[in-house]
Design an enzyme around this catalytic site. Sequence first.
Site, PDB file in Angstrom:
ATOM      1  N   ASP A 104      -8.944   3.939   1.567  1.00 24.36           N
ATOM      2  CA  ASP A 104      -7.666   3.996   2.642  1.00 24.36           C
ATOM      3  C   ASP A 104      -7.453   4.767   4.065  1.00 24.36           C
ATOM      4  O   ASP A 104      -8.726   5.694   4.250  1.00 24.36           O
ATOM      5  CB  ASP A 104      -6.078   4.620   1.990  1.00 24.36           C
TER       6      ASP A 104
ATOM      7  N   CYS B  83       0.182  -1.123   0.021  1.00 23.87           N
ATOM      8  CA  CYS B  83      -0.264  -0.262  -0.261  1.00 23.87           C
ATOM      9  C   CYS B  83       0.836   1.010   0.198  1.00 23.87           C
ATOM     10  O   CYS B  83       1.995   1.522  -0.117  1.00 23.87           O
ATOM     11  CB  CYS B  83      -1.108  -0.130   1.138  1.00 23.87           C
TER      12      CYS B  83
ATOM     13  N   ARG C 282      -3.535  -0.507   5.440  1.00 22.10           N
ATOM     14  CA  ARG C 282      -3.786  -1.264   4.644  1.00 22.10           C
ATOM     15  C   ARG C 282      -2.869  -2.896   4.458  1.00 22.10           C
ATOM     16  O   ARG C 282      -2.982  -3.721   4.583  1.00 22.10           O
ATOM     17  CB  ARG C 282      -4.066  -1.351   3.497  1.00 22.10           C
TER      18      ARG C 282
END
Length: 159
Positions: free
Chosen positions: A128, A9, A15
């Site tokens: 996100d 990420c 994440r």
Amino acid sequence: MITRVLFVCHGNICRSPMAEFVLKDMVSGAGLADRFYIASAATSTEEIWNGVGNPVYPPAREELARHGIGCEGKRAVQLTRDDYDKYDYLIGMDSANIRNMHRMLGGDPEGKVYKLLSFAGVERDISDPWYTGNFDETYRDVSLGCNAFLEYLREKALL
């Protein structure tokens, strides 16, 4: 055979570490931990200072803990071009991650780069939670993607 998986990420504090530890938990629960090497990385250096990465963002760590999953000791690291040869699957969380991964890795000649939710037949990004604040939603999406990834490996007779 060891299946090597790298989740990616932007910052490697929300994440991708969530995906790393969710998949580790899943394969451990299935008695398959010895058949996997699972890690995570960032496309940016925003969460890495003087060579030392920040730990998993507290709300992400807390969301994992709500599901009985720990992530102690994890610190942000950046994706490198060498990672392409080290991993069988390099799995991004969103379209921007995929673009950055292709740039940083010098392309994807062996077809190793995937977006996590594509394994579940969904082409949308995993939002996100740094921006949305919805860590529970991110956990659900990560879990959906990780479950689908394991099913993909089963279907391909790789498990």
